[in-house]
Motif scaffolding. Structure first.
Motif, mmCIF file in Angstrom:
data_model
loop_
_atom_site.group_PDB
_atom_site.id
_atom_site.type_symbol
_atom_site.label_atom_id
_atom_site.label_comp_id
_atom_site.label_asym_id
_atom_site.label_seq_id
_atom_site.Cartn_x
_atom_site.Cartn_y
_atom_site.Cartn_z
ATOM 1 N N GLN A 1 0.843 -1.185 0.000
ATOM 2 C CA GLN A 1 0.000 0.000 0.000
ATOM 3 C C GLN A 1 0.883 1.240 0.000
ATOM 4 O O GLN A 1 1.841 1.319 0.763
ATOM 5 C CB GLN A 1 -0.917 0.022 1.224
ATOM 6 C CG GLN A 1 -1.854 -1.170 1.285
ATOM 7 C CD GLN A 1 -2.873 -1.027 2.387
ATOM 8 O OE1 GLN A 1 -3.981 -0.601 2.124
ATOM 9 N NE2 GLN A 1 -2.497 -1.373 3.602
ATOM 10 N N ILE A 2 0.511 2.191 -0.856
ATOM 11 C CA ILE A 2 1.320 3.387 -1.037
ATOM 12 C C ILE A 2 0.410 4.610 -0.990
ATOM 13 O O ILE A 2 -0.617 4.647 -1.660
ATOM 14 C CB ILE A 2 2.061 3.328 -2.385
ATOM 15 C CG1 ILE A 2 3.034 2.142 -2.369
ATOM 16 C CG2 ILE A 2 2.768 4.631 -2.681
ATOM 17 C CD1 ILE A 2 3.658 1.835 -3.699
ATOM 18 N N ALA A 3 0.793 5.602 -0.186
ATOM 19 C CA ALA A 3 0.051 6.856 -0.119
ATOM 20 C C ALA A 3 0.672 7.838 -1.101
ATOM 21 O O ALA A 3 1.894 7.962 -1.176
ATOM 22 C CB ALA A 3 0.090 7.427 1.294
ATOM 23 N N VAL A 4 -0.210 8.516 -1.870
ATOM 24 C CA VAL A 4 0.256 9.525 -2.817
ATOM 25 C C VAL A 4 -0.575 10.785 -2.626
ATOM 26 O O VAL A 4 -1.699 10.731 -2.139
ATOM 27 C CB VAL A 4 0.171 9.040 -4.281
ATOM 28 C CG1 VAL A 4 1.047 7.822 -4.493
ATOM 29 C CG2 VAL A 4 -1.249 8.738 -4.692
ATOM 30 N N GLU A 5 -0.014 11.905 -3.011
ATOM 31 C CA GLU A 5 -0.745 13.169 -2.981
ATOM 32 C C GLU A 5 -1.747 13.176 -4.129
ATOM 33 O O GLU A 5 -1.462 12.663 -5.217
ATOM 34 C CB GLU A 5 0.214 14.348 -3.118
ATOM 35 C CG GLU A 5 1.161 14.526 -1.956
ATOM 36 C CD GLU A 5 0.446 14.916 -0.675
ATOM 37 O OE1 GLU A 5 -0.550 15.678 -0.740
ATOM 38 O OE2 GLU A 5 0.882 14.450 0.398
ATOM 39 N N ALA A 6 -2.899 13.791 -3.899
ATOM 40 C CA ALA A 6 -3.954 13.824 -4.915
ATOM 41 C C ALA A 6 -3.445 14.396 -6.234
ATOM 42 O O ALA A 6 -3.751 13.867 -7.309
ATOM 43 C CB ALA A 6 -5.149 14.633 -4.413
ATOM 44 N N LEU A 7 -2.656 15.450 -6.172
ATOM 45 C CA LEU A 7 -2.157 16.096 -7.377
ATOM 46 C C LEU A 7 -1.324 15.156 -8.246
ATOM 47 O O LEU A 7 -1.340 15.242 -9.476
ATOM 48 C CB LEU A 7 -1.329 17.327 -6.980
ATOM 49 C CG LEU A 7 -0.754 18.179 -8.093
ATOM 50 C CD1 LEU A 7 -1.895 18.809 -8.901
ATOM 51 C CD2 LEU A 7 0.135 19.267 -7.505
ATOM 52 N N PHE A 8 -0.586 14.243 -7.613
ATOM 53 C CA PHE A 8 0.313 13.353 -8.346
ATOM 54 C C PHE A 8 -0.304 12.002 -8.685
ATOM 55 O O PHE A 8 0.335 11.191 -9.349
ATOM 56 C CB PHE A 8 1.612 13.151 -7.550
ATOM 57 C CG PHE A 8 2.322 14.435 -7.263
ATOM 58 C CD1 PHE A 8 2.759 15.257 -8.282
ATOM 59 C CD2 PHE A 8 2.532 14.844 -5.957
ATOM 60 C CE1 PHE A 8 3.402 16.456 -8.025
ATOM 61 C CE2 PHE A 8 3.176 16.043 -5.681
ATOM 62 C CZ PHE A 8 3.610 16.847 -6.712
ATOM 63 N N LEU A 9 -1.538 11.760 -8.258
ATOM 64 C CA LEU A 9 -2.179 10.467 -8.511
ATOM 65 C C LEU A 9 -2.194 10.094 -9.985
ATOM 66 O O LEU A 9 -1.791 8.978 -10.333
ATOM 67 C CB LEU A 9 -3.602 10.447 -7.930
ATOM 68 C CG LEU A 9 -4.416 9.194 -8.239
ATOM 69 C CD1 LEU A 9 -3.816 7.978 -7.545
ATOM 70 C CD2 LEU A 9 -5.861 9.391 -7.835
ATOM 71 N N PRO A 10 -2.642 10.962 -10.910
ATOM 72 C CA PRO A 10 -2.686 10.545 -12.320
ATOM 73 C C PRO A 10 -1.312 10.203 -12.898
ATOM 74 O O PRO A 10 -1.182 9.260 -13.677
ATOM 75 C CB PRO A 10 -3.283 11.755 -13.043
ATOM 76 C CG PRO A 10 -3.946 12.558 -11.997
ATOM 77 C CD PRO A 10 -3.206 12.300 -10.721
ATOM 78 N N VAL A 11 -0.287 10.945 -12.497
ATOM 79 C CA VAL A 11 1.063 10.698 -13.019
ATOM 80 C C VAL A 11 1.593 9.368 -12.503
ATOM 81 O O VAL A 11 2.148 8.560 -13.264
ATOM 82 C CB VAL A 11 2.006 11.861 -12.633
ATOM 83 C CG1 VAL A 11 3.428 11.583 -13.056
ATOM 84 C CG2 VAL A 11 1.498 13.160 -13.214
ATOM 85 N N ILE A 12 1.409 9.116 -11.210
ATOM 86 C CA ILE A 12 1.897 7.863 -10.634
ATOM 87 C C ILE A 12 1.101 6.683 -11.170
ATOM 88 O O ILE A 12 1.666 5.640 -11.509
ATOM 89 C CB ILE A 12 1.869 7.934 -9.088
ATOM 90 C CG1 ILE A 12 2.949 8.925 -8.616
ATOM 91 C CG2 ILE A 12 2.069 6.566 -8.464
ATOM 92 C CD1 ILE A 12 2.969 9.184 -7.131
#
Length: 182
Positions: free
Chosen positions: A47-58
């Motif tokens: 499980q990995i937490a990402v910032e909302a802004l970077f979700l599409p890129v990741i």
């Protein structure tokens, strides 16, 4: 000194131990993507937490890395006054269906959102068409907006329904008809 999977206990006090990075986290780090490592779930899924802004890129990077199937998208509420969570469970299905792997690789991305104001996440509909109804259901039940979604409307509740029924601070109206009367 005794050791458990998530804590080391000394004679004085327990000390939290950070989870070990899994293969997806290691790959993301090598590619220069910032993320937060979370504890694996109860069956060991990374499980990995990402910032909302970077979700599409990741998510796009993971799709190019073989995670070609969005198995599940959803949300949950950590509790009254706490954060809302939007999650995406991705699988690398082509590797298995084409005979290149014996086991499915999987990862879960999580975006933690404040419940204050209007929580929002960029939609992954353009990347995974299966996100369509799943994101709409998460919006309908938790009030998380999906920026860029082509059909941002309620899916389960009537269009004029007030509130987000699966939030833990939701107050249910006495009668459904009463809400329509106002």
């Amino acid at each position: 000194m005794s050791t458990t999977p998530d804590k080391q206990v000394t004679d004085d006090a327990p000390v939290a131990v950070a989870p070990e990075p899994g293969p997806v986290s290691q790959w993301l780090s090598q590619q220069g993507f910032e993320h937060e490592l979370l504890e694996p779930d109860h069956v060991g899924v990374e499980q990995i937490a990402v910032e909302a802004l970077f979700l599409p890129v990741i998510a796009a990077a993971l799709k190019s890395h073989g995670f070609d199937y969005l198995q599940c998208q959803g949300g949950y509420d950590e509790g009254p006054g706490e954060r809302l969570v939007c999650f995406y469970h991705l699988l690398a299905m082509a590797e298995v269906t084409e005979g290149g792997a014996d086991q499915v690789r999987e990862v879960r991305l999580k975006v933690f959102l404040s419940r204050d104001g209007q929580p929002s996440v960029p939609s992954l509909y353009g990347l995974f068409r299966g996100a369509d109804w799943q994101e709409r259901e998460t919006f309908d039940m938790f009030g998380i907006q999906f920026e860029g979604h082509p059909h941002p409307k309620r899916l389960l509740m009537p269009e004029d329904w007030t509130g987000w029924p699966l939030r833990k601070d939701y107050v249910q109206p006495d009668f459904y008809e009463m809400q329509d009367a106002y």
